[in-house]
Motif scaffolding. Structure first.
Motif, PDB file in Angstrom:
ATOM      1  N   ASP A 209       0.843  -1.202   0.000  1.00 46.85           N
ATOM      2  CA  ASP A 209       0.000   0.000   0.000  1.00 46.85           C
ATOM      3  C   ASP A 209       0.876   1.248   0.000  1.00 46.85           C
ATOM      4  OD1 ASP A 209      -1.433   2.288   1.549  1.00 46.85           O
ATOM      5  OD2 ASP A 209      -3.082   0.955   1.006  1.00 46.85           O
ATOM      6  N   ALA A 210       1.896   1.261   0.860  1.00 42.42           N
ATOM      7  CA  ALA A 210       2.794   2.425   0.940  1.00 42.42           C
ATOM      8  C   ALA A 210       3.545   2.622  -0.365  1.00 42.42           C
ATOM      9  CB  ALA A 210       3.770   2.255   2.101  1.00 42.42           C
ATOM     10  N   TYR A 211       3.978   1.529  -0.978  1.00 39.78           N
ATOM     11  CA  TYR A 211       4.659   1.637  -2.265  1.00 39.78           C
ATOM     12  C   TYR A 211       3.744   2.315  -3.289  1.00 39.78           C
ATOM     13  CZ  TYR A 211       6.397   0.368  -6.877  1.00 39.78           C
ATOM     14  OH  TYR A 211       6.812   0.416  -8.191  1.00 39.78           O
ATOM     15  N   GLY A 212       2.535   1.786  -3.449  1.00 39.30           N
ATOM     16  CA  GLY A 212       1.626   2.329  -4.445  1.00 39.30           C
ATOM     17  C   GLY A 212       1.229   3.763  -4.163  1.00 39.30           C
ATOM     18  N   ARG A 213       0.970   4.065  -2.901  1.00 40.91           N
ATOM     19  CA  ARG A 213       0.515   5.410  -2.539  1.00 40.91           C
ATOM     20  C   ARG A 213       1.603   6.449  -2.828  1.00 40.91           C
ATOM     21  NH1 ARG A 213      -3.896   6.195  -0.005  1.00 40.91           N
ATOM     22  NH2 ARG A 213      -3.917   4.013   0.715  1.00 40.91           N
ATOM     23  N   ASN A 214       2.821   6.165  -2.405  1.00 42.23           N
ATOM     24  CA  ASN A 214       3.909   7.122  -2.638  1.00 42.23           C
ATOM     25  C   ASN A 214       4.264   7.231  -4.115  1.00 42.23           C
ATOM     26  OD1 ASN A 214       4.907   8.194   0.060  1.00 42.23           O
ATOM     27  ND2 ASN A 214       4.815   6.010   0.489  1.00 42.23           N
ATOM     28  N   LEU A 215       4.192   6.120  -4.834  1.00 39.79           N
ATOM     29  CA  LEU A 215       4.416   6.151  -6.276  1.00 39.79           C
ATOM     30  C   LEU A 215       3.375   7.028  -6.958  1.00 39.79           C
ATOM     31  CD1 LEU A 215       5.678   5.185  -8.938  1.00 39.79           C
ATOM     32  CD2 LEU A 215       4.275   3.115  -8.757  1.00 39.79           C
ATOM     33  N   THR A 297       8.880  21.202  -6.793  1.00 42.47           N
ATOM     34  CA  THR A 297       7.858  20.173  -7.032  1.00 42.47           C
ATOM     35  C   THR A 297       8.530  18.858  -7.401  1.00 42.47           C
ATOM     36  OG1 THR A 297       6.160  21.765  -7.712  1.00 42.47           O
ATOM     37  CG2 THR A 297       5.906  19.494  -8.493  1.00 42.47           C
ATOM     38  N   LEU A 298       9.544  18.920  -8.249  1.00 36.91           N
ATOM     39  CA  LEU A 298      10.269  17.706  -8.635  1.00 36.91           C
ATOM     40  C   LEU A 298      11.048  17.138  -7.456  1.00 36.91           C
ATOM     41  CD1 LEU A 298      11.473  18.690 -12.214  1.00 36.91           C
ATOM     42  CD2 LEU A 298       9.612  17.146 -11.574  1.00 36.91           C
ATOM     43  N   GLU A 299      11.528  17.996  -6.572  1.00 38.91           N
ATOM     44  CA  GLU A 299      12.197  17.510  -5.364  1.00 38.91           C
ATOM     45  C   GLU A 299      11.204  16.771  -4.470  1.00 38.91           C
ATOM     46  OE1 GLU A 299      15.044  16.341  -3.022  1.00 38.91           O
ATOM     47  OE2 GLU A 299      15.423  17.480  -4.857  1.00 38.91           O
ATOM     48  N   HIS A 300       9.986  17.296  -4.370  1.00 33.67           N
ATOM     49  CA  HIS A 300       8.922  16.587  -3.652  1.00 33.67           C
ATOM     50  C   HIS A 300       8.669  15.221  -4.308  1.00 33.67           C
ATOM     51  CE1 HIS A 300       8.027  20.336  -1.585  1.00 33.67           C
ATOM     52  NE2 HIS A 300       7.027  19.765  -0.919  1.00 33.67           N
ATOM     53  N   ALA A 301       8.621  15.211  -5.639  1.00 30.94           N
ATOM     54  CA  ALA A 301       8.375  13.954  -6.353  1.00 30.94           C
ATOM     55  C   ALA A 301       9.477  12.940  -6.064  1.00 30.94           C
ATOM     56  CB  ALA A 301       8.266  14.215  -7.857  1.00 30.94           C
ATOM     57  N   ARG A 302      10.717  13.403  -6.059  1.00 36.48           N
ATOM     58  CA  ARG A 302      11.831  12.500  -5.744  1.00 36.48           C
ATOM     59  C   ARG A 302      11.691  11.940  -4.330  1.00 36.48           C
ATOM     60  NH1 ARG A 302      14.717  16.028  -9.236  1.00 36.48           N
ATOM     61  NH2 ARG A 302      15.074  17.550  -7.585  1.00 36.48           N
ATOM     62  N   HIS A 303      11.248  12.783  -3.424  1.00 36.49           N
ATOM     63  CA  HIS A 303      11.049  12.340  -2.036  1.00 36.49           C
ATOM     64  C   HIS A 303      10.016  11.208  -1.979  1.00 36.49           C
ATOM     65  CE1 HIS A 303      10.122  12.474   2.254  1.00 36.49           C
ATOM     66  NE2 HIS A 303       8.856  12.714   1.950  1.00 36.49           N
ATOM     67  N   TYR A 304       8.891  11.399  -2.648  1.00 37.80           N
ATOM     68  CA  TYR A 304       7.845  10.368  -2.613  1.00 37.80           C
ATOM     69  C   TYR A 304       8.263   9.130  -3.409  1.00 37.80           C
ATOM     70  CZ  TYR A 304       4.633  13.428  -0.158  1.00 37.80           C
ATOM     71  OH  TYR A 304       4.050  14.222   0.798  1.00 37.80           O
ATOM     72  N   GLY A 305       9.009   9.333  -4.483  1.00 36.46           N
ATOM     73  CA  GLY A 305       9.532   8.184  -5.213  1.00 36.46           C
ATOM     74  C   GLY A 305      10.457   7.351  -4.348  1.00 36.46           C
ATOM     75  N   GLN A 306      11.296   8.039  -3.559  1.00 37.65           N
ATOM     76  CA  GLN A 306      12.197   7.322  -2.658  1.00 37.65           C
ATOM     77  C   GLN A 306      11.425   6.587  -1.566  1.00 37.65           C
ATOM     78  OE1 GLN A 306      15.842   7.250  -3.069  1.00 37.65           O
ATOM     79  NE2 GLN A 306      15.195   5.439  -1.923  1.00 37.65           N
ATOM     80  N   ARG A 307      10.367   7.207  -1.078  1.00 36.88           N
ATOM     81  CA  ARG A 307       9.529   6.538  -0.071  1.00 36.88           C
ATOM     82  C   ARG A 307       8.895   5.279  -0.639  1.00 36.88           C
ATOM     83  NH1 ARG A 307       5.933  10.932   3.206  1.00 36.88           N
ATOM     84  NH2 ARG A 307       4.974   8.969   3.894  1.00 36.88           N
ATOM     85  N   ALA A 308       8.497   5.333  -1.905  1.00 35.22           N
ATOM     86  CA  ALA A 308       7.937   4.143  -2.542  1.00 35.22           C
ATOM     87  C   ALA A 308       8.972   3.021  -2.580  1.00 35.22           C
ATOM     88  CB  ALA A 308       7.456   4.480  -3.955  1.00 35.22           C
ATOM     89  N   ILE A 309      10.182   3.374  -2.977  1.00 37.15           N
ATOM     90  CA  ILE A 309      11.267   2.383  -3.038  1.00 37.15           C
ATOM     91  C   ILE A 309      11.579   1.831  -1.648  1.00 37.15           C
ATOM     92  CG2 ILE A 309      13.732   2.089  -3.525  1.00 37.15           C
ATOM     93  CD1 ILE A 309      13.325   4.106  -5.846  1.00 37.15           C
ATOM     94  N   ASP A 310      11.644   2.714  -0.671  1.00 37.60           N
ATOM     95  CA  ASP A 310      11.948   2.280   0.694  1.00 37.60           C
ATOM     96  C   ASP A 310      10.893   1.314   1.234  1.00 37.60           C
ATOM     97  OD1 ASP A 310      14.194   3.864   0.626  1.00 37.60           O
ATOM     98  OD2 ASP A 310      13.332   5.501   1.817  1.00 37.60           O
ATOM     99  N   ALA A 311       9.640   1.492   0.803  1.00 34.33           N
ATOM    100  CA  ALA A 311       8.560   0.616   1.272  1.00 34.33           C
ATOM    101  C   ALA A 311       8.780  -0.834   0.853  1.00 34.33           C
ATOM    102  CB  ALA A 311       7.215   1.113   0.752  1.00 34.33           C
ATOM    103  N   LEU A 312       9.573  -1.028  -0.204  1.00 34.84           N
ATOM    104  CA  LEU A 312       9.859  -2.385  -0.677  1.00 34.84           C
ATOM    105  C   LEU A 312      11.013  -3.029   0.085  1.00 34.84           C
ATOM    106  CD1 LEU A 312       9.645  -1.773  -4.545  1.00 34.84           C
ATOM    107  CD2 LEU A 312       7.878  -2.743  -3.057  1.00 34.84           C
ATOM    108  N   GLY A 313      11.533  -2.346   1.076  1.00 34.65           N
ATOM    109  CA  GLY A 313      12.711  -2.828   1.796  1.00 34.65           C
ATOM    110  C   GLY A 313      12.508  -4.159   2.496  1.00 34.65           C
TER     111      GLY A 313
END
Length: 336
Positions: A209-215, A297-313
């Motif tokens: 869920d966290a992966y999809g939401r942040n993505l 805005t793109l920095e925010h996007a990178r932040h959420y993209g990283q959160r998506a990746i981290d959720a797969l840890g």
């Protein structure tokens, strides 16, 4: 160790790994989509097919399929459910284009321009109904709850965005809540249902869920940015459409908050539809650059993209995990 957004050796991230991973599954999903969009009323498959075959990435159903692969799910339930996810998404697009008065999507004329608003709304309703048929056929009340709740949240997010339209003083938190509902909810549900059918609930379900939401949030934020800095061939829609439609997106929110009284007056007039010429768009783009609206805005996007990746840890390394990681990297890299 946290995965990095950037690619090694300068290779641009793409959707190729996830597309290869789920290719055979997507064939089965496409067969379901083709079958269930049929009707004795010829206009329905004609109009639905115009959008469904219109070159979309099918990222949401691919996430369902890839998540099922990640969990080594051996069955086939994901095929109908991925089709349901795509039908929900397609229905929302049909309705969105009517609400927005859009005339282009994915480089083609929108269904509402070709067939009119009433037909687009009704065929969207038909696709929602087909999605719910597929959910019921799956037989899981939990899957039904997840996808039906996502459908309701999406609608709430769209209404919330409508009420915020042209409200240039919308806060950053309010905007993130809107896109968390209208865009990210379906990404989250698409990933989460894989855990349910694989009978891997709890921590696994929450991680997906966290992966999809942040993505989903990252994906929308990049869309907001490239509306001002990309081109029609890349976006499949007109450059500056959000600006001319009075859509208050994060780049505008940031520039407005940081701007002078004169600049705020410009943004107010622009969002109210009084400054929508090409020169006005150029001025808006200059103000966004001046106040780092696009960059932040793109920095925010990178932040959420990283959160998506981290959720797969919590998941072990493998082809499926790598494909899902690169899908998140791709969502952010589309801006470059």
């Amino acid at each position: 160790m946290t995965a990095e957004i950037h690619r090694l050796k300068g290779a641009a991230p793409s959707l190729d790994p996830i597309m290869r991973l789920v290719a055979s599954d997507m064939n089965a999903v496409n067969a379901v989509i083709l079958d269930r969009m049929q009707s004795q009323i010829p206009l329905i498959p004609e109009l639905a097919g115009h959008l469904i075959s219109g070159g979309g990435k099918r990222l949401r159903p691919m996430i369902t399929l890839a998540a099922a692969r990640l969990l080594d799910y051996p069955g086939t339930r994901q095929h109908k459910l991925a089709a349901a996810v795509e039908f929900i998404h397609t229905a929302t697009l049909l309705h969105d284009d009517v609400v927005d008065g859009s005339d282009m999507r994915r480089g083609k004329r929108t269904a509402n321009i070709i067939w009119g608003n009433p037909a687009s709304v009704l065929v969207g309703d038909f696709l929602f109904s087909r999605a719910f048929e597929l959910m019921v056929e799956d037989g899981s009340l939990k899957v039904l709850k997840i996808l039906s709740n996502a459908s309701a949240v999406i609608a709430e997010g769209e209404v919330d965005q409508l009420t915020a339209q042209r409200q240039v003083s919308t806060s950053e938190d309010k905007y993130l809540a809107i896109i968390g509902a209208k865009t990210a909810a379906l990404f989250a549900a698409a990933a989460r249902i894989a855990a349910v059918i694989a009978e891997r609930e709890g921590e696994v379900e929450d991680a997906l869920d966290a992966y999809g939401r942040n993505l989903g949030i990252a994906f929308q934020l990049v869309d907001d940015a490239i509306d001002y800095v990309s081109d029609e061939a890349t976006m499949g829609k007109g450059v500056g459409d959000d600006f001319r439609d009075g859509k208050v997106t994060l780049p505008v929110i940031l520039a407005y908050a940081r701007g002078s009284a004169e600049e705020r007056a410009f943004w107010h007039d622009a969002m109210m539809g009084r400054r929508i010429s090409d020169d006005d768009l150029s001025h808006a783009t200059a103000l966004l650059a001046k106040h780092n609206g696009i960059a932040d805005t793109l920095e925010h996007a990178r932040h959420y993209g990283q959160r998506a990746i981290d959720a797969l840890g919590i998941f072990p390394a493998g082809v499926a995990k790598a494909a899902l990681v690169e899908a998140a990297e791709f969502a952010v890299s589309r801006a470059y």
